[in-house]
Write a protein that holds these residues in place. Structure first.
Motif, PDB file in Angstrom:
ATOM      1  N   GLU A  34     -51.174 -29.806 -15.707  1.00 26.60           N
ATOM      2  CA  GLU A  34     -52.036 -30.270 -14.624  1.00 26.60           C
ATOM      3  C   GLU A  34     -51.622 -29.607 -13.303  1.00 26.60           C
ATOM      4  N   PHE A  35     -50.309 -29.551 -13.097  1.00 26.08           N
ATOM      5  CA  PHE A  35     -49.781 -28.912 -11.888  1.00 26.08           C
ATOM      6  C   PHE A  35     -50.140 -27.415 -11.868  1.00 26.08           C
ATOM      7  N   ALA A  36     -49.935 -26.744 -12.991  1.00 23.89           N
ATOM      8  CA  ALA A  36     -50.228 -25.305 -13.082  1.00 23.89           C
ATOM      9  C   ALA A  36     -51.705 -25.033 -12.809  1.00 23.89           C
ATOM     10  N   ALA A  37     -52.578 -25.923 -13.292  1.00 23.28           N
ATOM     11  CA  ALA A  37     -54.020 -25.763 -13.063  1.00 23.28           C
ATOM     12  C   ALA A  37     -54.350 -25.980 -11.591  1.00 23.28           C
ATOM     13  N   ASP A  38     -53.692 -26.956 -10.959  1.00 24.32           N
ATOM     14  CA  ASP A  38     -53.893 -27.184  -9.515  1.00 24.32           C
ATOM     15  C   ASP A  38     -53.524 -25.942  -8.719  1.00 24.32           C
ATOM     16  N   VAL A  39     -52.400 -25.342  -9.076  1.00 20.97           N
ATOM     17  CA  VAL A  39     -51.944 -24.132  -8.381  1.00 20.97           C
ATOM     18  C   VAL A  39     -52.963 -23.003  -8.598  1.00 20.97           C
ATOM     19  N   ALA A  40     -53.452 -22.876  -9.838  1.00 19.52           N
ATOM     20  CA  ALA A  40     -54.454 -21.837 -10.135  1.00 19.52           C
ATOM     21  C   ALA A  40     -55.710 -22.050  -9.305  1.00 19.52           C
ATOM     22  N   ARG A  41     -56.136 -23.317  -9.178  1.00 16.98           N
ATOM     23  CA  ARG A  41     -57.324 -23.608  -8.361  1.00 16.98           C
ATOM     24  C   ARG A  41     -57.076 -23.247  -6.900  1.00 16.98           C
ATOM     25  N   ALA A  42     -55.850 -23.496  -6.441  1.00 15.81           N
ATOM     26  CA  ALA A  42     -55.515 -23.166  -5.051  1.00 15.81           C
ATOM     27  C   ALA A  42     -55.563 -21.655  -4.841  1.00 15.81           C
ATOM     28  N   VAL A  43     -55.125 -20.897  -5.835  1.00 20.43           N
ATOM     29  CA  VAL A  43     -55.063 -19.433  -5.702  1.00 20.43           C
ATOM     30  C   VAL A  43     -56.449 -18.801  -5.858  1.00 20.43           C
ATOM     31  N   SER A  44     -57.216 -19.263  -6.856  1.00 14.69           N
ATOM     32  CA  SER A  44     -58.466 -18.540  -7.133  1.00 14.69           C
ATOM     33  C   SER A  44     -59.713 -19.422  -7.097  1.00 14.69           C
ATOM     34  N   GLY A  45     -59.561 -20.663  -6.635  1.00 16.71           N
ATOM     35  CA  GLY A  45     -60.747 -21.498  -6.440  1.00 16.71           C
ATOM     36  C   GLY A  45     -61.168 -22.281  -7.663  1.00 16.71           C
ATOM     37  N   ASP A  46     -60.672 -21.877  -8.851  1.00 20.02           N
ATOM     38  CA  ASP A  46     -61.125 -22.541 -10.067  1.00 20.02           C
ATOM     39  C   ASP A  46     -60.084 -22.333 -11.161  1.00 20.02           C
ATOM     40  N   CYS A  47     -60.136 -23.158 -12.196  1.00 22.65           N
ATOM     41  CA  CYS A  47     -59.291 -22.947 -13.368  1.00 22.65           C
ATOM     42  C   CYS A  47     -60.072 -23.429 -14.575  1.00 22.65           C
ATOM     43  N   ALA A  48     -60.357 -22.521 -15.500  1.00 21.38           N
ATOM     44  CA  ALA A  48     -61.194 -22.851 -16.654  1.00 21.38           C
ATOM     45  C   ALA A  48     -60.376 -23.521 -17.758  1.00 21.38           C
ATOM     46  N   ASP A  49     -61.088 -24.203 -18.666  1.00 21.62           N
ATOM     47  CA  ASP A  49     -60.445 -24.756 -19.860  1.00 21.62           C
ATOM     48  C   ASP A  49     -60.285 -23.620 -20.866  1.00 21.62           C
ATOM     49  N   ALA A  50     -59.073 -23.339 -21.265  1.00 23.57           N
ATOM     50  CA  ALA A  50     -58.831 -22.237 -22.202  1.00 23.57           C
ATOM     51  C   ALA A  50     -59.153 -22.687 -23.623  1.00 23.57           C
ATOM     52  N   PRO A  51     -59.586 -21.764 -24.481  1.00 26.33           N
ATOM     53  CA  PRO A  51     -59.801 -22.107 -25.892  1.00 26.33           C
ATOM     54  C   PRO A  51     -58.477 -22.168 -26.645  1.00 26.33           C
ATOM     55  N   LEU A  52     -58.479 -22.800 -27.808  1.00 28.58           N
ATOM     56  CA  LEU A  52     -57.321 -22.728 -28.699  1.00 28.58           C
ATOM     57  C   LEU A  52     -57.180 -21.295 -29.180  1.00 28.58           C
ATOM     58  N   VAL A  53     -55.944 -20.863 -29.368  1.00 32.64           N
ATOM     59  CA  VAL A  53     -55.689 -19.489 -29.808  1.00 32.64           C
ATOM     60  C   VAL A  53     -54.892 -19.550 -31.114  1.00 32.64           C
ATOM     61  N   MET A  54     -55.376 -18.865 -32.155  1.00 36.24           N
ATOM     62  CA  MET A  54     -54.646 -18.876 -33.429  1.00 36.24           C
ATOM     63  C   MET A  54     -53.594 -17.768 -33.477  1.00 36.24           C
ATOM     64  N   GLY A  55     -53.469 -17.023 -32.411  1.00 33.05           N
ATOM     65  CA  GLY A  55     -52.355 -16.078 -32.276  1.00 33.05           C
ATOM     66  C   GLY A  55     -51.089 -16.857 -31.949  1.00 33.05           C
ATOM     67  N   GLY A  56     -49.949 -16.181 -32.037  1.00 32.30           N
ATOM     68  CA  GLY A  56     -48.673 -16.831 -31.743  1.00 32.30           C
ATOM     69  C   GLY A  56     -48.125 -16.388 -30.412  1.00 32.30           C
ATOM     70  N   GLU A  57     -47.139 -17.131 -29.903  1.00 38.00           N
ATOM     71  CA  GLU A  57     -46.519 -16.813 -28.612  1.00 38.00           C
ATOM     72  C   GLU A  57     -45.075 -17.309 -28.650  1.00 38.00           C
ATOM     73  N   ASP A  58     -44.183 -16.349 -28.430  1.00 36.90           N
ATOM     74  CA  ASP A  58     -42.744 -16.612 -28.482  1.00 36.90           C
ATOM     75  C   ASP A  58     -42.288 -17.607 -27.410  1.00 36.90           C
ATOM     76  N   PHE A  59     -43.076 -17.739 -26.348  1.00 33.63           N
ATOM     77  CA  PHE A  59     -42.751 -18.698 -25.281  1.00 33.63           C
ATOM     78  C   PHE A  59     -42.690 -20.125 -25.842  1.00 33.63           C
ATOM     79  N   ALA A  60     -43.284 -20.326 -27.026  1.00 35.67           N
ATOM     80  CA  ALA A  60     -43.249 -21.634 -27.688  1.00 35.67           C
ATOM     81  C   ALA A  60     -41.822 -22.172 -27.802  1.00 35.67           C
ATOM     82  N   PHE A  61     -40.853 -21.271 -28.058  1.00 33.59           N
ATOM     83  CA  PHE A  61     -39.454 -21.719 -28.208  1.00 33.59           C
ATOM     84  C   PHE A  61     -38.916 -22.265 -26.889  1.00 33.59           C
ATOM     85  N   MET A  62     -39.304 -21.632 -25.785  1.00 33.13           N
ATOM     86  CA  MET A  62     -38.841 -22.127 -24.480  1.00 33.13           C
ATOM     87  C   MET A  62     -39.478 -23.481 -24.184  1.00 33.13           C
ATOM     88  N   LEU A  63     -40.759 -23.623 -24.561  1.00 35.81           N
ATOM     89  CA  LEU A  63     -41.441 -24.907 -24.339  1.00 35.81           C
ATOM     90  C   LEU A  63     -40.943 -25.996 -25.296  1.00 35.81           C
TER      91      LEU A  63
END
Ligand SMILES: [Zn+2]
Ligand SMILES: [Zn+2]
Length: 387
Positions: free
Chosen positions: A310-339
């Motif tokens: 929610e915070f990240a989306a607020d910041v995105a809206r502040a920077v570019s005026g809007d923040c869209a709802d992203a789709p689910l992605v069936m690709g993988g992302e190594d950042f998952a381990f950090m999260l």
């Protein structure tokens, strides 16, 4: 608040870094030039600490704010590795290494986080500490996991982490995000089907592993179509079918199948592993063969934390005026381990109407730099406001 003016000023310099990285792509953990360049720049920016060799070739930089009374520590992560693809962009700054290419925009991610680090080290307009994380081997090597396994989170007392990826198809400079499960768990499997080879004209004297394997490939489709809840997301793909013979007149001794499983729920991950085992061994046995299954769990599901998203989306809206709802992605992302280790959020920044990532004509869009860098800087300044 639109993009920060400082990043409009820095855009051409950051673009130069990005194009230099693009010209010199490195794969997996072999990011030696890139890591050295990142460390050298972080030093030059005046980071309070720069450490190399975290997760083999990962680099960590520490920037302390004007004040540190809040005790807050935020990690910002970029990936540095390229892909084993022969570049076909025709760019002036195209890869100088045939067969390696920054086709996922990690050159842009690294350059943008460097830009943010330069700004944050200049201004230090926050109360707390920023840890900038540059990881190798995002593309299948688990470099992020290795950095975590090296104790990075505890060593620098990181409390939350943020990540960003460029996204073709989203207008340049716009953002998209979603809370909860976002990118899929990516597992791999290898099945060896052992039969009894022989002359192709005497099938009755053989046990044909090719026919058994063909039935297995077909039967594996029932995991998604018959076993998993149809409203859940699951992919089971056989991507390689390799026999031990290339001759026209030989029934091979064995067949090796390889494939990938993508899931967004733990129960589907368990289901896929169990069913692949049962289908392969059972189907092979029914046709007189023996199957051996190796199932490897790679990246876990990447889950965005509610509050940080929610915070990240607020910041995105502040920077570019809007923040869209992203789709689910069936690709993988190594950042998952950090999260998995810390709460945080991962956002997509628009790359405009370009070729898709992993395509030989893909290129990171340098016009996204001011928005991407501003998002990083605003995350820090808003999450750890200076008095
Ligand atoms: Zn990629
Ligand atoms: Zn990527």
């Amino acid at each position: 608040m639109p993009v920060k003016n400082r990043f409009a000023e820095l855009q051409s310099e950051i673009t130069e870094w990005r194009r230099d990285l693009h010209e010199n792509p490195e794969l997996l953990f072999d990011t030696h030039r890139t890591s050295a360049l990142v460390a050298e720049k972080l030093q030059a920016f005046g980071c309070d600490e720069v450490v190399t060799g975290i997760g083999r070739t990962g680099v960590v930089g520490v920037i302390k704010g004007k004040a540190s009374g809040s005790g807050k520590v935020i990690g910002l992560r970029a990936d540095m590795d390229a892909l084993p693809i022969l570049e076909d962009t025709g760019l002036e700054y195209a890869s100088k290494t045939p067969g390696a290419m920054h086709a996922c925009g990690h050159d842009g991610h690294t350059a943008m986080l460097l830009g943010a680090a330069k700004y944050l080290a200049e201004t230090r307009n926050f109360d707390g500490t920023v840890v900038v994380i540059f990881q190798p081997a995002e593309e299948g090597g688990g470099g992020g996991k290795e950095m975590c396994d090296d104790g990075m989170m505890a060593r620098w007392g990181i409390q939350e982490v943020y990540g960003m990826h460029n996204w073709p198809g989203v207008p340049v400079g716009q953002f998209a995000i979603r809370p909860g499960a976002f990118f899929a768990a990516t597992d791999i499997f290898e099945v060896t089907v052992e039969g009894k080879g022989g002359h192709a004209a005497k099938p009755h004297e053989t046990i044909d592993p090719t026919v058994a394997s063909a039935q297995i490939v077909t039967a594996l489709q029932t995991i998604a179509s018959r076993n998993a809840d149809p409203v859940s997301q699951i992919v089971v793909s056989v991507t390689s079918f390799e026999t031990s013979s290339t001759a026209f007149n030989v029934i091979p001794q064995r067949v090796k199948l390889r494939g990938t499983v993508r899931t967004l729920a733990p129960e589907n991950r368990d289901l896929a592993e169990t069913r692949i085992n049962d289908i392969c061994t059972g189907m092979a046995a029914a046709l007189g063969c023996v199957a051996k299954v190796d199932y490897t769990r790679n990246y876990p599901v990447m889950v965005n934390s509610e509050e940080q998203t929610e915070f990240a989306a607020d910041v995105a809206r502040a920077v570019s005026g809007d923040c869209a709802d992203a789709p689910l992605v069936m690709g993988g992302e190594d950042f998952a381990f950090m999260l998995e280790e810390r709460p945080g959020a991962y956002i997509l920044v628009g790359n405009g109407d370009t070729a898709a990532v992993h395509h030989p004509q893909y290129n990171f869009n340098d016009e996204a730099i001011p928005a991407g860098c501003s998002w990083w800087a605003e995350i820090v300044e808003r999450r750890m406001p200076a008095a």
